[in-house]
Motif scaffolding. Structure first.
Motif, PDB file in Angstrom:
ATOM      1  N   GLY A  13       0.856  -1.300  -0.169  1.00 36.70           N
ATOM      2  CA  GLY A  13      -0.120   0.037   0.151  1.00 36.70           C
ATOM      3  C   GLY A  13       0.806   1.390   0.097  1.00 36.70           C
ATOM      4  O   GLY A  13       0.378   2.482   0.244  1.00 36.70           O
ATOM      5  N   GLU A  31       3.662   7.865  -1.275  1.00 33.17           N
ATOM      6  CA  GLU A  31       2.302   7.628  -1.500  1.00 33.17           C
ATOM      7  C   GLU A  31       1.783   6.463  -0.674  1.00 33.17           C
ATOM      8  O   GLU A  31       2.279   5.531  -0.708  1.00 33.17           O
ATOM      9  CB  GLU A  31       1.671   7.651  -2.748  1.00 33.17           C
ATOM     10  CG  GLU A  31       2.016   9.142  -3.592  1.00 33.17           C
ATOM     11  CD  GLU A  31       1.386   9.055  -4.970  1.00 33.17           C
ATOM     12  OE1 GLU A  31       0.983   7.880  -5.425  1.00 33.17           O
ATOM     13  OE2 GLU A  31       1.252  10.173  -5.588  1.00 33.17           O
ATOM     14  N   GLU A  33      -1.613   4.472   0.797  1.00 34.28           N
ATOM     15  CA  GLU A  33      -3.285   4.026   0.678  1.00 34.28           C
ATOM     16  C   GLU A  33      -3.746   4.194   2.155  1.00 34.28           C
ATOM     17  O   GLU A  33      -2.753   4.006   3.061  1.00 34.28           O
ATOM     18  CB  GLU A  33      -3.399   2.446   0.393  1.00 34.28           C
ATOM     19  CG  GLU A  33      -3.000   2.450  -1.128  1.00 34.28           C
ATOM     20  CD  GLU A  33      -3.386   0.923  -1.607  1.00 34.28           C
ATOM     21  OE1 GLU A  33      -3.685  -0.041  -0.558  1.00 34.28           O
ATOM     22  OE2 GLU A  33      -2.838   0.720  -2.651  1.00 34.28           O
ATOM     23  N   ALA A  36      -2.086   2.146   5.365  1.00 35.39           N
ATOM     24  CA  ALA A  36      -0.841   1.417   5.010  1.00 35.39           C
ATOM     25  C   ALA A  36       0.148   1.915   6.109  1.00 35.39           C
ATOM     26  O   ALA A  36      -0.081   2.621   6.560  1.00 35.39           O
ATOM     27  CB  ALA A  36      -0.436   1.824   3.479  1.00 35.39           C
ATOM     28  N   ALA A  88      -5.630   8.109   3.034  1.00 40.99           N
ATOM     29  CA  ALA A  88      -4.727   8.098   1.698  1.00 40.99           C
ATOM     30  C   ALA A  88      -4.001   9.487   1.848  1.00 40.99           C
ATOM     31  O   ALA A  88      -4.649  10.525   2.263  1.00 40.99           O
ATOM     32  CB  ALA A  88      -5.283   7.796   0.763  1.00 40.99           C
TER      33      ALA A  88
END
Length: 105
Positions: A13, A31, A33, A36, A88
């Motif tokens: 993720g 980045e 999710e 994550a 996120a």
């Protein structure tokens, strides 16, 4: 083959892209999710992290801190740390010296 400017998977993720590498400093975007996790680890590099978007729970040296978009956090050399995405989002990380363990030249 260089990995600068290329998205790479990190933990589940999580993906990262190294943006720039200098002689003694580098930066990258990471980045996440929602939910994550950046696993707990330590390294000899100083790290500055700026939250581009989302919100994150950082664990640094056994202390927890929530960091929101537009905020920044410092991680000293050699201190164990990890992070969980509460939603996120994306981080901008700067390291000194260069994280040679991440850079492929």
């Amino acid at each position: 083959m260089s990995n600068i400017g290329v998205w790479e998977p990190a933990e589940p993720g999580v993906r990262r892209k190294i943006l720039t590498v200098g002689e003694s400093i580098m930066n990258m975007v990471v980045e996440f999710e929602a939910g994550a996790e950046g696993y707990e680890h330590s390294h000899p590099h100083e790290q500055l992290t700026y939250v581009l978007s989302g919100s994150f729970e950082f664990r640094i040296g056994g202390e927890k801190r929530i960091v929101l978009a537009g905020e920044s956090i410092y991680i000293p050399s050699g201190v164990r740390h990890g992070v969980t995405a509460l939603e996120a989002g994306a981080l901008h990380d700067a390291f000194t010296p260069v994280r040679e363990d991440l850079v492929k030249r």
